[in-house]
Design an enzyme around this catalytic site. Sequence first.
Site, PDB file in Angstrom:
ATOM      1  N   GLU A   1      -2.579  -9.086   2.797  1.00  0.00           N
ATOM      2  CA  GLU A   1      -2.986  -9.646   4.088  1.00  0.00           C
ATOM      3  C   GLU A   1      -4.488  -9.515   4.328  1.00  0.00           C
ATOM      4  OE1 GLU A   1      -2.269  -5.293   5.040  1.00  0.00           O
ATOM      5  OE2 GLU A   1      -1.525  -6.799   3.629  1.00  0.00           O
TER       6      GLU A   1
ATOM      7  N   HIS B   1      -3.690  -4.775  -0.465  1.00  0.00           N
ATOM      8  CA  HIS B   1      -3.309  -5.393   0.803  1.00  0.00           C
ATOM      9  C   HIS B   1      -3.410  -6.908   0.665  1.00  0.00           C
ATOM     10  CE1 HIS B   1      -3.095  -1.881   3.524  1.00  0.00           C
ATOM     11  NE2 HIS B   1      -4.006  -1.357   2.724  1.00  0.00           N
TER      12      HIS B   1
ATOM     13  N   CYS C   1       0.843  -1.197   0.000  1.00  0.00           N
ATOM     14  CA  CYS C   1       0.000   0.000   0.000  1.00  0.00           C
ATOM     15  C   CYS C   1       0.883   1.255   0.000  1.00  0.00           C
ATOM     16  CB  CYS C   1      -0.999  -0.034   1.150  1.00  0.00           C
ATOM     17  SG  CYS C   1      -2.376   1.129   0.909  1.00  0.00           S
TER      18      CYS C   1
END
Length: 215
Positions: free
Chosen positions: A198, A196, A84
């Site tokens: 994750e 992202h 990001c």
Amino acid sequence: MTSPPTVVVLDYGSGNVHSAVRALERVGADVLLTGDPKAALAADGLFVPGVGNFHACMRGLRQADGARLIDVRLAGGRPVLGVCVGMQVLFDGSSEPFSGPPEEGLGEWPGLVERLPAEVVPHMGWSTVKPGADTRLFAGVEDERFYFVHSYAAQQWSLYPVGTFAVVAPVVTWSTHGTDFVAAVENGPLCATQFHPEKSGDAGAQLLENWVRSL
């Protein structure tokens, strides 16, 4: 039995990074959340997070000696993954407004990060990507969607190999929101994603596993 790769998630005050720690642990990494320079240099991989304003993140990164740590690792061919705003800071700078003096980026890649020219900003949600033909980061998830939350992005790419001793061209992955923008880059030991991983479910987990396995 070989030990798992070690990954440091660089702790420099950039938002909630515990989801990144958990995601990396799930794909087999031995993860440490720290700003300790020795640990960051010694780890097999360095994960650089980033949320919020580009200039605030860049200021925090410099104050934590993160800029030097990234430079030293890359000079030695040691893997770094930015995510990001942790990707955006790898460019020369950003047009994002800031209350104080603007911060220069790390300049690993040329160009500015600029506001997306879309009717709805921020770009928030799941989007497809178009990986480069030689991608390793997206192996097995080339056609999947990933989770984005951002208003700014690099919208041009101008780093190409030139000359007799040119290195292999970076693999650039694109996505679209108002315009095409750089969604990920694979550039030797330096990789980054605008989305992202994750927070991108199984697809993001596979991408992180691909990176961890490469360490």
